[in-house]
Design a protein around this motif. Structure first.
Motif, PDB file in Angstrom:
ATOM      1  N   LEU A  40       0.566  -1.369  -0.160  1.00  0.00           N
ATOM      2  CA  LEU A  40       0.237   0.085  -0.347  1.00  0.00           C
ATOM      3  C   LEU A  40       0.752   1.320  -0.260  1.00  0.00           C
ATOM      4  N   VAL A  41       0.988   2.433  -1.059  1.00  0.00           N
ATOM      5  CA  VAL A  41       1.363   3.118  -0.838  1.00  0.00           C
ATOM      6  C   VAL A  41       0.779   4.574  -0.897  1.00  0.00           C
ATOM      7  N   CYS A  42       1.331   5.041   0.133  1.00  0.00           N
ATOM      8  CA  CYS A  42       0.287   6.306   0.884  1.00  0.00           C
ATOM      9  C   CYS A  42       0.344   7.082   0.184  1.00  0.00           C
ATOM     10  N   VAL A  43      -0.160   8.376  -0.405  1.00  0.00           N
ATOM     11  CA  VAL A  43       0.631   9.713  -0.604  1.00  0.00           C
ATOM     12  C   VAL A  43      -0.057  10.598   0.368  1.00  0.00           C
ATOM     13  N   LEU A  44       1.694  10.897   0.876  1.00  0.00           N
ATOM     14  CA  LEU A  44       1.583  12.050   1.890  1.00  0.00           C
ATOM     15  C   LEU A  44       1.278  13.760   0.878  1.00  0.00           C
ATOM     16  N   LYS A  45       0.805  14.443   2.471  1.00  0.00           N
ATOM     17  CA  LYS A  45       0.704  14.085   3.779  1.00  0.00           C
ATOM     18  C   LYS A  45      -0.630  13.608   3.837  1.00  0.00           C
ATOM     19  N   GLY A  46      -1.578  13.783   2.424  1.00  0.00           N
ATOM     20  CA  GLY A  46      -3.065  13.711   2.960  1.00  0.00           C
ATOM     21  C   GLY A  46      -3.814  12.689   2.999  1.00  0.00           C
ATOM     22  N   GLY A  47      -3.101  11.088   2.675  1.00  0.00           N
ATOM     23  CA  GLY A  47      -3.530  10.022   2.983  1.00  0.00           C
ATOM     24  C   GLY A  47      -3.188   9.683   4.456  1.00  0.00           C
ATOM     25  N   TYR A  48      -2.416  10.164   5.287  1.00  0.00           N
ATOM     26  CA  TYR A  48      -1.575   9.367   6.012  1.00  0.00           C
ATOM     27  C   TYR A  48      -3.046   8.617   7.506  1.00  0.00           C
ATOM     28  N   VAL A  49      -4.089   9.527   6.973  1.00  0.00           N
ATOM     29  CA  VAL A  49      -5.224   9.068   8.402  1.00  0.00           C
ATOM     30  C   VAL A  49      -5.442   8.032   8.021  1.00  0.00           C
ATOM     31  N   PHE A  50      -6.319   8.173   6.917  1.00  0.00           N
ATOM     32  CA  PHE A  50      -6.995   7.101   5.665  1.00  0.00           C
ATOM     33  C   PHE A  50      -6.315   5.892   5.538  1.00  0.00           C
ATOM     34  N   LEU A  51      -5.039   5.812   5.122  1.00  0.00           N
ATOM     35  CA  LEU A  51      -3.798   5.217   4.921  1.00  0.00           C
ATOM     36  C   LEU A  51      -3.973   3.914   6.517  1.00  0.00           C
ATOM     37  N   LEU A 130      -9.442   8.312  -0.957  1.00  0.00           N
ATOM     38  CA  LEU A 130     -10.844   7.879  -0.068  1.00  0.00           C
ATOM     39  C   LEU A 130     -12.253   8.524  -0.576  1.00  0.00           C
ATOM     40  N   LEU A 131     -11.900   9.914  -0.743  1.00  0.00           N
ATOM     41  CA  LEU A 131     -12.959  11.224  -1.499  1.00  0.00           C
ATOM     42  C   LEU A 131     -12.772  10.946  -3.412  1.00  0.00           C
ATOM     43  N   SER A 132     -13.639  11.067  -4.454  1.00  0.00           N
ATOM     44  CA  SER A 132     -13.923  11.326  -5.728  1.00  0.00           C
ATOM     45  C   SER A 132     -14.720  12.985  -5.803  1.00  0.00           C
ATOM     46  N   LYS A 133     -14.131  13.682  -6.700  1.00  0.00           N
ATOM     47  CA  LYS A 133     -15.086  14.514  -7.097  1.00  0.00           C
ATOM     48  C   LYS A 133     -14.867  14.672  -8.658  1.00  0.00           C
ATOM     49  N   PRO A 134     -15.986  13.657  -8.873  1.00  0.00           N
ATOM     50  CA  PRO A 134     -15.688  13.679 -10.448  1.00  0.00           C
ATOM     51  C   PRO A 134     -15.825  14.673 -11.638  1.00  0.00           C
ATOM     52  N   SER A 135     -16.630  16.071 -10.412  1.00  0.00           N
ATOM     53  CA  SER A 135     -17.408  16.393 -11.546  1.00  0.00           C
ATOM     54  C   SER A 135     -15.935  17.537 -12.229  1.00  0.00           C
ATOM     55  N   ARG A 136     -14.852  17.208 -11.419  1.00  0.00           N
ATOM     56  CA  ARG A 136     -13.692  18.583 -11.506  1.00  0.00           C
ATOM     57  C   ARG A 136     -13.053  17.360 -11.974  1.00  0.00           C
ATOM     58  N   ARG A 137     -13.118  16.298 -12.852  1.00  0.00           N
ATOM     59  CA  ARG A 137     -12.216  15.055 -13.232  1.00  0.00           C
ATOM     60  C   ARG A 137     -11.209  16.067 -15.064  1.00  0.00           C
ATOM     61  N   GLU A 138     -10.114  16.156 -14.993  1.00  0.00           N
ATOM     62  CA  GLU A 138      -9.264  17.460 -16.083  1.00  0.00           C
ATOM     63  C   GLU A 138      -8.873  15.831 -17.033  1.00  0.00           C
ATOM     64  N   ILE A 139      -7.986  14.649 -16.075  1.00  0.00           N
ATOM     65  CA  ILE A 139      -8.266  13.365 -16.840  1.00  0.00           C
ATOM     66  C   ILE A 139      -8.408  12.621 -16.429  1.00  0.00           C
ATOM     67  N   PRO A 140      -9.237  11.344 -17.517  1.00  0.00           N
ATOM     68  CA  PRO A 140      -9.654  10.532 -17.093  1.00  0.00           C
ATOM     69  C   PRO A 140      -9.369   9.489 -16.650  1.00  0.00           C
ATOM     70  N   PHE A 154     -14.922  22.163  -1.295  1.00  0.00           N
ATOM     71  CA  PHE A 154     -12.933  22.337  -0.739  1.00  0.00           C
ATOM     72  C   PHE A 154     -13.861  21.558   0.590  1.00  0.00           C
ATOM     73  N   VAL A 155     -13.014  20.259   1.022  1.00  0.00           N
ATOM     74  CA  VAL A 155     -12.791  20.145   1.894  1.00  0.00           C
ATOM     75  C   VAL A 155     -11.727  19.721   2.830  1.00  0.00           C
ATOM     76  N   ILE A 156     -12.092  18.875   3.887  1.00  0.00           N
ATOM     77  CA  ILE A 156     -10.795  19.455   4.949  1.00  0.00           C
ATOM     78  C   ILE A 156     -11.675  18.233   6.409  1.00  0.00           C
ATOM     79  N   GLY A 157     -10.551  17.789   6.403  1.00  0.00           N
ATOM     80  CA  GLY A 157     -10.671  16.812   7.884  1.00  0.00           C
ATOM     81  C   GLY A 157      -9.869  15.349   7.559  1.00  0.00           C
ATOM     82  N   TYR A 158      -9.934  14.587   8.458  1.00  0.00           N
ATOM     83  CA  TYR A 158      -9.739  12.852   7.818  1.00  0.00           C
ATOM     84  C   TYR A 158      -8.361  13.221   6.992  1.00  0.00           C
TER      85      TYR A 158
END
Ligand code: IMP
Ligand code: MG
Length: 181
Positions: A40-51, A130-140, A154-158
């Motif tokens: 499991l490769v965690c992308v820091l920093k945002g992924g640390y709580v989820f991981l 954990l989260l996806s914003k499909p309406s914002r996707r520029e690269i499929p 814009f969301v924050i937390g976790y």
């Protein structure tokens, strides 16, 4: 119950809903990677709580490693500019690699990391966000595991921050736009 900081407009995903969904993802990943000892490769920093929660909810052997990427600076708007600040400790050739991300927004960050990791010849390479914003996707992008699809706010937390704040909240909240505009 901790009080909700005044910069938060509302709770989008509660602590209970997060924990329930993370357990479901962990069960699914454990079933899909049985006997494969995935990395499991965690992308820091945002992924640390989820991981941290995901890895403890999994029932199969697995390893973890970390990568740090810079794409946003401290702001809330994607620049599309990605830089590796910290690379993986080990070679991933022949390994089953699962990239663990906090959120996929435009897709630039994950697209860059996937291109980069693919050149190292892993046995397989999948994405869990954990989260996806499909309406914002520029690269499929094919995303194999998604916790929640969320609207364009814009969301924050976790693990998710605004200017390095709010990562410690146990829920996902919507930041008041006046805080970042
Ligand atoms: P992308 O390259 O546009 O997909 O952006 C992905 C990265 O932007 C994530 O790893 C986060 O660090 C950050 N990001 C995107 N949307 C949000 C948000 O709503 N809150 C906090 N960080 C975000
Ligand atoms: Mg971030």
């Amino acid at each position: 119950m901790k009080t909700i900081p005044q910069d938060i407009a509302r709770v989008l995903i509660s602590t209970d809903d997060l924990q329930r969904r993370v357990q479901e993802l962990a069960d699914q990943i454990s079933a899909d990677y049985q006997d494969q000892n995935p990395l499991l490769v965690c992308v820091l920093k945002g992924g640390y709580v989820f991981l941290a929660d995901l890895t403890r909810a999994m029932s199969i052997n697995h390893a973890v490693d970390f990568m740090a990427i810079s794409s946003y600076g401290s702001g809330a708007v994607s620049s599309g500019v990605v830089r590796i600040l910290k690379d993986l400790d080990r070679d991933i050739s022949g390994r089953h690699v699962l990239l663990v991300e906090d959120i996929i927004d435009t897709g630039h960050t994950i697209a860059y990391i996937l291109d980069n990791l693919r050149t190292r010849q892993p046995a397989s390479l999948r994405v869990c966000t954990l989260l996806s914003k499909p309406s914002r996707r520029e690269i499929p992008l094919p995303v194999d595991y998604i916790g929640f699809e969320i609207p364009n706010e814009f969301v924050i937390g976790y693990g998710l921050d605004y200017a390095e704040r709010y990562r410690n909240l146990s829920y996902i909240g919507v930041l008041k736009p006046e805080v970042y505009s």
